[in-house]
Design a protein around this motif. Structure first.
Motif, PDB file in Angstrom:
ATOM      1  N   HIS A  21     -33.059 114.308  -5.619  1.00  0.00           N
ATOM      2  CA  HIS A  21     -33.700 113.408  -4.857  1.00  0.00           C
ATOM      3  C   HIS A  21     -34.976 112.730  -5.442  1.00  0.00           C
ATOM      4  O   HIS A  21     -34.866 111.077  -5.304  1.00  0.00           O
ATOM      5  N   ALA A  22     -35.340 112.926  -6.796  1.00  0.00           N
ATOM      6  CA  ALA A  22     -36.190 111.959  -7.680  1.00  0.00           C
ATOM      7  C   ALA A  22     -35.273 111.388  -8.465  1.00  0.00           C
ATOM      8  O   ALA A  22     -35.584 109.934  -8.271  1.00  0.00           O
ATOM      9  N   ILE A  23     -33.668 112.087  -8.550  1.00  0.00           N
ATOM     10  CA  ILE A  23     -33.082 110.388  -8.980  1.00  0.00           C
ATOM     11  C   ILE A  23     -32.988 109.052  -8.026  1.00  0.00           C
ATOM     12  O   ILE A  23     -32.834 108.405  -8.475  1.00  0.00           O
ATOM     13  N   ASN A  24     -32.585 109.642  -7.146  1.00  0.00           N
ATOM     14  CA  ASN A  24     -32.409 108.785  -5.774  1.00  0.00           C
ATOM     15  C   ASN A  24     -33.532 107.747  -5.453  1.00  0.00           C
ATOM     16  O   ASN A  24     -34.225 106.737  -5.052  1.00  0.00           O
ATOM     17  N   VAL A  49     -42.416  98.488 -10.340  1.00  0.00           N
ATOM     18  CA  VAL A  49     -41.142  99.938 -11.099  1.00  0.00           C
ATOM     19  C   VAL A  49     -42.240 100.166 -11.272  1.00  0.00           C
ATOM     20  O   VAL A  49     -42.800 101.494 -10.668  1.00  0.00           O
ATOM     21  N   ASN A  50     -44.083  99.960 -12.588  1.00  0.00           N
ATOM     22  CA  ASN A  50     -45.047 101.091 -12.749  1.00  0.00           C
ATOM     23  C   ASN A  50     -46.176 100.914 -11.472  1.00  0.00           C
ATOM     24  O   ASN A  50     -46.188 102.436 -11.719  1.00  0.00           O
ATOM     25  N   SER A  51     -46.051 100.398 -10.424  1.00  0.00           N
ATOM     26  CA  SER A  51     -47.244 100.680  -9.796  1.00  0.00           C
ATOM     27  C   SER A  51     -46.554 101.848  -8.562  1.00  0.00           C
ATOM     28  O   SER A  51     -47.279 102.282  -8.296  1.00  0.00           O
ATOM     29  N   LEU A  52     -44.947 101.760  -7.933  1.00  0.00           N
ATOM     30  CA  LEU A  52     -44.633 102.186  -7.010  1.00  0.00           C
ATOM     31  C   LEU A  52     -44.449 103.528  -7.540  1.00  0.00           C
ATOM     32  O   LEU A  52     -44.250 104.874  -7.180  1.00  0.00           O
ATOM     33  N   GLN A  53     -43.763 103.754  -8.695  1.00  0.00           N
ATOM     34  CA  GLN A  53     -43.346 104.864  -9.466  1.00  0.00           C
ATOM     35  C   GLN A  53     -44.666 105.204  -9.204  1.00  0.00           C
ATOM     36  O   GLN A  53     -44.607 106.482  -9.847  1.00  0.00           O
ATOM     37  N   ALA A  54     -46.210 104.835 -10.119  1.00  0.00           N
ATOM     38  CA  ALA A  54     -47.278 105.686  -9.603  1.00  0.00           C
ATOM     39  C   ALA A  54     -47.742 106.461  -8.289  1.00  0.00           C
ATOM     40  O   ALA A  54     -48.686 107.171  -8.420  1.00  0.00           O
ATOM     41  N   ALA A  55     -47.257 106.036  -7.564  1.00  0.00           N
ATOM     42  CA  ALA A  55     -47.751 106.432  -6.102  1.00  0.00           C
ATOM     43  C   ALA A  55     -46.835 108.292  -5.899  1.00  0.00           C
ATOM     44  O   ALA A  55     -45.700 108.205  -6.165  1.00  0.00           O
ATOM     45  N   PRO A  56     -47.784 109.127  -5.866  1.00  0.00           N
ATOM     46  CA  PRO A  56     -47.444 110.329  -5.943  1.00  0.00           C
ATOM     47  C   PRO A  56     -46.435 110.501  -4.828  1.00  0.00           C
ATOM     48  O   PRO A  56     -44.744 111.061  -5.749  1.00  0.00           O
ATOM     49  N   LYS A  57     -46.282 109.584  -3.448  1.00  0.00           N
ATOM     50  CA  LYS A  57     -45.151 109.914  -2.358  1.00  0.00           C
ATOM     51  C   LYS A  57     -44.134 108.864  -3.249  1.00  0.00           C
ATOM     52  O   LYS A  57     -43.111 109.904  -2.329  1.00  0.00           O
ATOM     53  N   SER A  58     -43.824 108.404  -4.125  1.00  0.00           N
ATOM     54  CA  SER A  58     -42.417 107.508  -3.947  1.00  0.00           C
ATOM     55  C   SER A  58     -41.980 108.678  -5.020  1.00  0.00           C
ATOM     56  O   SER A  58     -40.102 108.515  -4.749  1.00  0.00           O
ATOM     57  N   GLN A  59     -42.075 109.762  -4.667  1.00  0.00           N
ATOM     58  CA  GLN A  59     -40.755 110.281  -6.164  1.00  0.00           C
ATOM     59  C   GLN A  59     -39.988 111.602  -4.885  1.00  0.00           C
ATOM     60  O   GLN A  59     -38.545 111.290  -6.045  1.00  0.00           O
ATOM     61  N   SER A  60     -40.303 110.609  -4.188  1.00  0.00           N
ATOM     62  CA  SER A  60     -40.379 111.293  -3.264  1.00  0.00           C
ATOM     63  C   SER A  60     -39.315 110.721  -1.729  1.00  0.00           C
ATOM     64  O   SER A  60     -38.570 111.115  -1.433  1.00  0.00           O
ATOM     65  N   LEU A  64     -35.938 102.537   2.009  1.00  0.00           N
ATOM     66  CA  LEU A  64     -36.957 101.695   2.062  1.00  0.00           C
ATOM     67  C   LEU A  64     -37.885 101.361   2.491  1.00  0.00           C
ATOM     68  O   LEU A  64     -39.087 100.759   2.639  1.00  0.00           O
ATOM     69  N   ARG A  65     -37.742 101.715   4.240  1.00  0.00           N
ATOM     70  CA  ARG A  65     -39.362 101.485   5.186  1.00  0.00           C
ATOM     71  C   ARG A  65     -40.102 102.667   4.289  1.00  0.00           C
ATOM     72  O   ARG A  65     -40.791 102.146   4.856  1.00  0.00           O
ATOM     73  N   GLU A  66     -40.086 104.114   3.845  1.00  0.00           N
ATOM     74  CA  GLU A  66     -40.478 104.544   3.754  1.00  0.00           C
ATOM     75  C   GLU A  66     -41.300 103.430   1.836  1.00  0.00           C
ATOM     76  O   GLU A  66     -42.656 103.987   1.872  1.00  0.00           O
ATOM     77  N   LEU A  67     -41.094 103.307   1.768  1.00  0.00           N
ATOM     78  CA  LEU A  67     -41.625 102.446   0.244  1.00  0.00           C
ATOM     79  C   LEU A  67     -42.101 101.636   0.514  1.00  0.00           C
ATOM     80  O   LEU A  67     -43.125 101.307  -0.217  1.00  0.00           O
ATOM     81  N   ILE A  72     -47.647  99.216   0.917  1.00  0.00           N
ATOM     82  CA  ILE A  72     -49.314  99.223   2.020  1.00  0.00           C
ATOM     83  C   ILE A  72     -50.487  99.727   1.631  1.00  0.00           C
ATOM     84  O   ILE A  72     -51.858  99.717   1.086  1.00  0.00           O
ATOM     85  N   LYS A  73     -49.924 100.750   1.885  1.00  0.00           N
ATOM     86  CA  LYS A  73     -51.087 102.028   0.759  1.00  0.00           C
ATOM     87  C   LYS A  73     -52.220 101.476  -0.670  1.00  0.00           C
ATOM     88  O   LYS A  73     -52.918 101.870  -0.573  1.00  0.00           O
ATOM     89  N   LEU A  74     -50.534 101.042  -1.083  1.00  0.00           N
ATOM     90  CA  LEU A  74     -51.238 100.998  -2.678  1.00  0.00           C
ATOM     91  C   LEU A  74     -52.117  99.398  -2.914  1.00  0.00           C
ATOM     92  O   LEU A  74     -53.026 100.045  -3.587  1.00  0.00           O
ATOM     93  N   ILE A  75     -51.653  98.828  -2.237  1.00  0.00           N
ATOM     94  CA  ILE A  75     -52.620  97.753  -1.166  1.00  0.00           C
ATOM     95  C   ILE A  75     -54.029  98.356  -1.249  1.00  0.00           C
ATOM     96  O   ILE A  75     -54.737  97.420  -1.413  1.00  0.00           O
ATOM     97  N   LYS A  76     -54.026  98.818  -0.229  1.00  0.00           N
ATOM     98  CA  LYS A  76     -55.405  99.092   0.342  1.00  0.00           C
ATOM     99  C   LYS A  76     -55.917 100.160  -0.131  1.00  0.00           C
ATOM    100  O   LYS A  76     -57.179  99.739  -0.254  1.00  0.00           O
TER     101      LYS A  76
END
Length: 182
Positions: A21-24, A49-60, A64-67, A72-76
């Motif tokens: 799941h983490a690899i996907n 890549v660095n920004s999205l990977q830093a978000a805790p929920k991104s690992q699961s 694309l919709r969830e990403l 948007i949460k990262l911007i906020k």
């Protein structure tokens, strides 16, 4: 008769599934950032890549919709932190009046961006992608307007350049994802 699974099988199976799941999720982030940076020359692949990977929920995340929701949460989060930073800078009594004026304008821009992003997230979740696009675009514009204000006087260096650029980049990521879904 021997059991189908030994006591070691279940933990190994769970480890395999979570690793898979983490690899996907990691592949989704890399592929999304590759597409985003190819479509927008102002967007850095590595920043994405660095920004999205830093978000805790991104690992699961597995779609694309969830990403997009995470982006948007990262911007906020970034905008809220930048607003708080500007507030602290405004408390400095030794700042030049021009810089204080620019900071005040930026504070207003970033203050307006927080509820705009809340609405963008609501619109995104409701699949009103055109509305979310407009709202995130206004935040992207706010970061450049803030930065441009400091450039109106020769020799003035913006104390917000890195933060404004981060807001711009995060907004560009979200906009790219929204456009992929729309």
């Amino acid at each position: 008769m021997r059991p189908l699974f030994s006591s070691y099988s279940l933990p190994l199976l769970l480890l395999f599934v979570s690793t898979f799941h983490a690899i996907n999720a990691n592949n989704l982030i890399h592929e999304t950032c590759k597409k985003c940076s190819q479509k927008d020359p102002n967007l850095s692949y590595n920043f994405c890549v660095n920004s999205l990977q830093a978000a805790p929920k991104s690992q699961s995340v597995d779609d694309l919709r969830e990403l997009g929701k995470i982006s948007i949460k990262l911007i906020k989060q970034n905008v809220t932190n930048t607003r708080n930073h500007i507030k602290k800078l405004l408390e400095n009594k030794n700042s030049e009046s021009f810089i204080k004026s620019c900071l005040s304008d930026c504070f207003d821009l970033y203050s307006d961006a927080v509820p705009t992003l809340s609405q963008a997230l609501k619109d995104y979740k409701a699949k009103r992608y055109d509305d979310a696009n407009i709202e995130v675009s206004s935040v992207l514009d706010a970061s450049t307007t803030c930065e441009d204000g400091f450039e109106e006087k020769k020799g003035v260096v913006s104390p917000l350049t890195k933060r404004n650029n981060n807001t711009f980049q995060l907004s560009a990521i979200a906009l790219s994802i929204v456009n992929m879904l729309n």
